[in-house]
Design a protein around this motif. Sequence first.
Motif, PDB file in Angstrom:
ATOM      1  N   ALA A   1       0.736  -1.380   0.098  1.00 16.65           N
ATOM      2  CA  ALA A   1      -0.033   0.016  -0.123  1.00 16.65           C
ATOM      3  C   ALA A   1       0.916   1.293  -0.122  1.00 16.65           C
ATOM      4  O   ALA A   1       1.890   1.246   0.223  1.00 16.65           O
ATOM      5  CB  ALA A   1      -0.734   0.068   1.139  1.00 16.65           C
ATOM      6  N   THR A   2       0.176   2.302  -0.318  1.00 18.67           N
ATOM      7  CA  THR A   2       1.193   3.678  -0.345  1.00 18.67           C
ATOM      8  C   THR A   2       1.215   3.846   1.427  1.00 18.67           C
ATOM      9  O   THR A   2       0.625   3.365   2.278  1.00 18.67           O
ATOM     10  CB  THR A   2       0.125   4.649  -0.833  1.00 18.67           C
ATOM     11  N   ARG A   3       1.944   4.895   1.428  1.00 16.18           N
ATOM     12  CA  ARG A   3       2.351   5.169   3.063  1.00 16.18           C
ATOM     13  C   ARG A   3       1.223   5.583   3.623  1.00 16.18           C
ATOM     14  O   ARG A   3       0.061   6.009   3.091  1.00 16.18           O
ATOM     15  CB  ARG A   3       3.374   6.349   2.839  1.00 16.18           C
ATOM     16  N   LYS A   4       1.287   5.415   4.908  1.00 12.20           N
ATOM     17  CA  LYS A   4       0.050   5.868   5.656  1.00 12.20           C
ATOM     18  C   LYS A   4      -0.137   7.532   5.842  1.00 12.20           C
ATOM     19  O   LYS A   4       0.862   8.216   5.442  1.00 12.20           O
ATOM     20  CB  LYS A   4       0.001   5.331   7.181  1.00 12.20           C
ATOM     21  N   ALA A   5      -1.212   7.855   6.095  1.00 11.47           N
ATOM     22  CA  ALA A   5      -1.464   9.203   6.088  1.00 11.47           C
ATOM     23  C   ALA A   5      -0.901   9.864   7.290  1.00 11.47           C
ATOM     24  O   ALA A   5      -0.975   9.420   8.356  1.00 11.47           O
ATOM     25  CB  ALA A   5      -2.985   9.419   6.198  1.00 11.47           C
ATOM     26  N   GLY A   6      -0.088  10.860   7.074  1.00 12.92           N
ATOM     27  CA  GLY A   6       0.745  11.597   8.205  1.00 12.92           C
ATOM     28  C   GLY A   6       2.041  11.058   8.384  1.00 12.92           C
ATOM     29  O   GLY A   6       2.677  11.391   9.523  1.00 12.92           O
ATOM     30  N   VAL A   7       2.507  10.043   7.673  1.00  8.89           N
ATOM     31  CA  VAL A   7       3.743   9.105   7.944  1.00  8.89           C
ATOM     32  C   VAL A   7       4.709   9.591   6.694  1.00  8.89           C
ATOM     33  O   VAL A   7       4.026   9.442   5.607  1.00  8.89           O
ATOM     34  CB  VAL A   7       3.664   7.830   8.127  1.00  8.89           C
ATOM     35  N   ARG A   8       5.961   9.929   7.005  1.00 10.34           N
ATOM     36  CA  ARG A   8       6.843  10.098   6.033  1.00 10.34           C
ATOM     37  C   ARG A   8       6.997   8.795   5.433  1.00 10.34           C
ATOM     38  O   ARG A   8       7.152   7.704   5.981  1.00 10.34           O
ATOM     39  CB  ARG A   8       8.201  10.557   6.712  1.00 10.34           C
ATOM     40  N   VAL A   9       7.013   8.676   4.074  1.00 12.78           N
ATOM     41  CA  VAL A   9       7.393   7.463   3.167  1.00 12.78           C
ATOM     42  C   VAL A   9       8.490   6.780   3.612  1.00 12.78           C
ATOM     43  O   VAL A   9       8.488   5.474   3.666  1.00 12.78           O
ATOM     44  CB  VAL A   9       7.277   7.783   1.767  1.00 12.78           C
ATOM     45  N   ALA A  10       9.749   7.471   4.175  1.00 13.94           N
ATOM     46  CA  ALA A  10      10.824   6.502   4.477  1.00 13.94           C
ATOM     47  C   ALA A  10      10.927   6.061   5.734  1.00 13.94           C
ATOM     48  O   ALA A  10      11.417   5.152   6.057  1.00 13.94           O
ATOM     49  CB  ALA A  10      12.106   7.394   4.413  1.00 13.94           C
ATOM     50  N   ASP A  11       9.860   6.358   6.598  1.00 13.74           N
ATOM     51  CA  ASP A  11       9.564   5.770   7.837  1.00 13.74           C
ATOM     52  C   ASP A  11       8.574   4.770   7.978  1.00 13.74           C
ATOM     53  O   ASP A  11       8.102   4.325   9.277  1.00 13.74           O
ATOM     54  CB  ASP A  11       9.178   6.782   8.972  1.00 13.74           C
ATOM     55  N   ASP A  12       7.846   4.673   6.880  1.00 13.00           N
ATOM     56  CA  ASP A  12       6.642   3.459   6.960  1.00 13.00           C
ATOM     57  C   ASP A  12       7.037   2.090   6.823  1.00 13.00           C
ATOM     58  O   ASP A  12       7.923   1.791   5.881  1.00 13.00           O
ATOM     59  CB  ASP A  12       5.696   3.765   5.819  1.00 13.00           C
ATOM     60  N   PRO A  13       7.157   1.322   7.811  1.00 12.16           N
ATOM     61  CA  PRO A  13       7.737  -0.115   7.726  1.00 12.16           C
ATOM     62  C   PRO A  13       7.069  -0.932   6.556  1.00 12.16           C
ATOM     63  O   PRO A  13       7.779  -1.590   6.212  1.00 12.16           O
ATOM     64  CB  PRO A  13       7.210  -0.780   9.188  1.00 12.16           C
ATOM     65  N   GLN A  14       6.004  -0.818   6.165  1.00 11.49           N
ATOM     66  CA  GLN A  14       5.359  -1.524   5.103  1.00 11.49           C
ATOM     67  C   GLN A  14       6.121  -1.053   3.794  1.00 11.49           C
ATOM     68  O   GLN A  14       6.202  -2.072   2.895  1.00 11.49           O
ATOM     69  CB  GLN A  14       3.921  -1.556   5.051  1.00 11.49           C
TER      70      GLN A  14
END
Length: 533
Positions: A79-92
């Motif tokens: 999935a795309t990054r979660k709302a409000g989360v930096r993409v580089a910090d999204d574990p998925q």
Amino acid sequence: MQTDDFHVFDTTLRDGAQREGISYSVADKLAVARLLDQVGVGFVEGGWPGALPKDTEFFARAAAGELTMRHATLVAFGATRKAGVRVADDPQVRALLDAQASVVTLVAKSDLRHVERALRTTPEENLAMVHETVAFLREHGRRVFVDCEHFFDGYRYDHDYGIRVLDAAAAAGADVGVLCDTNGGMLPMAVHDVVSDVVQRSGIRLGIHTQDDTGCAVANTLAAVDAGATHVQGTANGYGERAGNANIFSVLGGLVTKMGRDVLPDGCLTEMVRVAHAIAEIANLAPDTHAPYVGAAAFAHKAGLHASAIKVDPELYNHLDPQIVGNDQRILVTEMAGRASVELKSAELGVDVTGRPDVVGSVVEHVKEREAAGWSYEAADASFELLLRDTLDGVQASAPFDVESYRVIIDRREDDALVSEATVKLRAGGRRVISTEEGNGPVNALDRALRKALEHAYPQLAKMELTDYKVRIMAGRAGTDAVTRVLIETSDHEREWSTVGVHANVIEASWLALHDAVRFGLLKTATPDLPTS
């Protein structure tokens, strides 16, 4: 020929695994991926690494060298990054990179209602989620496809927002924007209209992903291709959530044989039947005998009128040559059969009835009489071949043994154990034999006693085994007075055959099917070991 001009994308291991009753092991997933590669698909979506431990292991083992594919590229889904989360910090999102797949499919919301009610974010934040996740993956060398979830439903609600999602994906470097009929409620006419419109309004290559809730998934997919989509998604045998997905084999059959699209590597289309059945076995589901192109009944003809025309020209009642997709034409011999059906079936079985109209006529009448009494030969080719040969050569002329009698006893013992005992008396190989065996039921005991009685004369019987046993109570009578039909499948590890028996007594019905099964198994190897003096 397979090129990047048109994508055949299989999601059996991800979307197809959502079908009720399917649970693949990692070994299963590796085996299915290899089979899909053999049928020539361009992309195999292996699952969602980081979200499901089994999928994470699958990608790890694939990367370690357990999966080698000649035609297909392995794809990771996420999935795309979660709302409000930096993409580089999204574990998925990070897990998608760790999967080491060169292609990633991202699912993104394209229906405003889902953005606001399910994601609980703003339309602009959702667009940023799409753009930033695609850009991040592209920076790390991944090719990206974007599945626009609920695109068609969202398009009816707001004609512009779905286009904005596609544009955001394209601007970040996505190769394909896949229009998804996630709820499966579309019809082909509407799909064609929407895709035609989106082709004109968007600047990205379009794909199509359909569900089968209206029974139109394959038709919707082909309609989208006709309107300009050049990327199709589907699953083996249409597996998927609820009513399933577009059947990738039906889609391929339509694309290649009906629309003239050369979308598979040379020689792969003929692998469809084998691959479809093999994947069904891995999924522990019975193959759909009536599936288009790949089903055992896809080119089976029952009516005598059809058979008469097929005898003149098979193309008159077949929409294509079955061998093109790896299938075979079959003639079913039933009470509907005429002389042409019997002649064609005889040729199919390798029995020459040329110049024997008397035999053909006799068999036709015999089949009609027997089917009126409950027999069915359309699922019992071996019993039909024996009937044919007996009529051609004389009653039981091809029998390699003669049965005098059989008896079955069921003994309920003091410890409540039930033991079945069968005795068979027969003549074979020049001697009279009496054999008694026990079994876990009367049919098993009969089977063992019959084989034991014949093993000295026909040692090849050791290779034969009963692989399936089906009992059906025939309509017309109720309760214990009903007529019973028994179908038996037998194998010698080289071939399989089916036989039938019908009687008011289920033991006799079973015996008739067992007797035919052994007779047919010995048909081509029936030279007995004669006793020496």
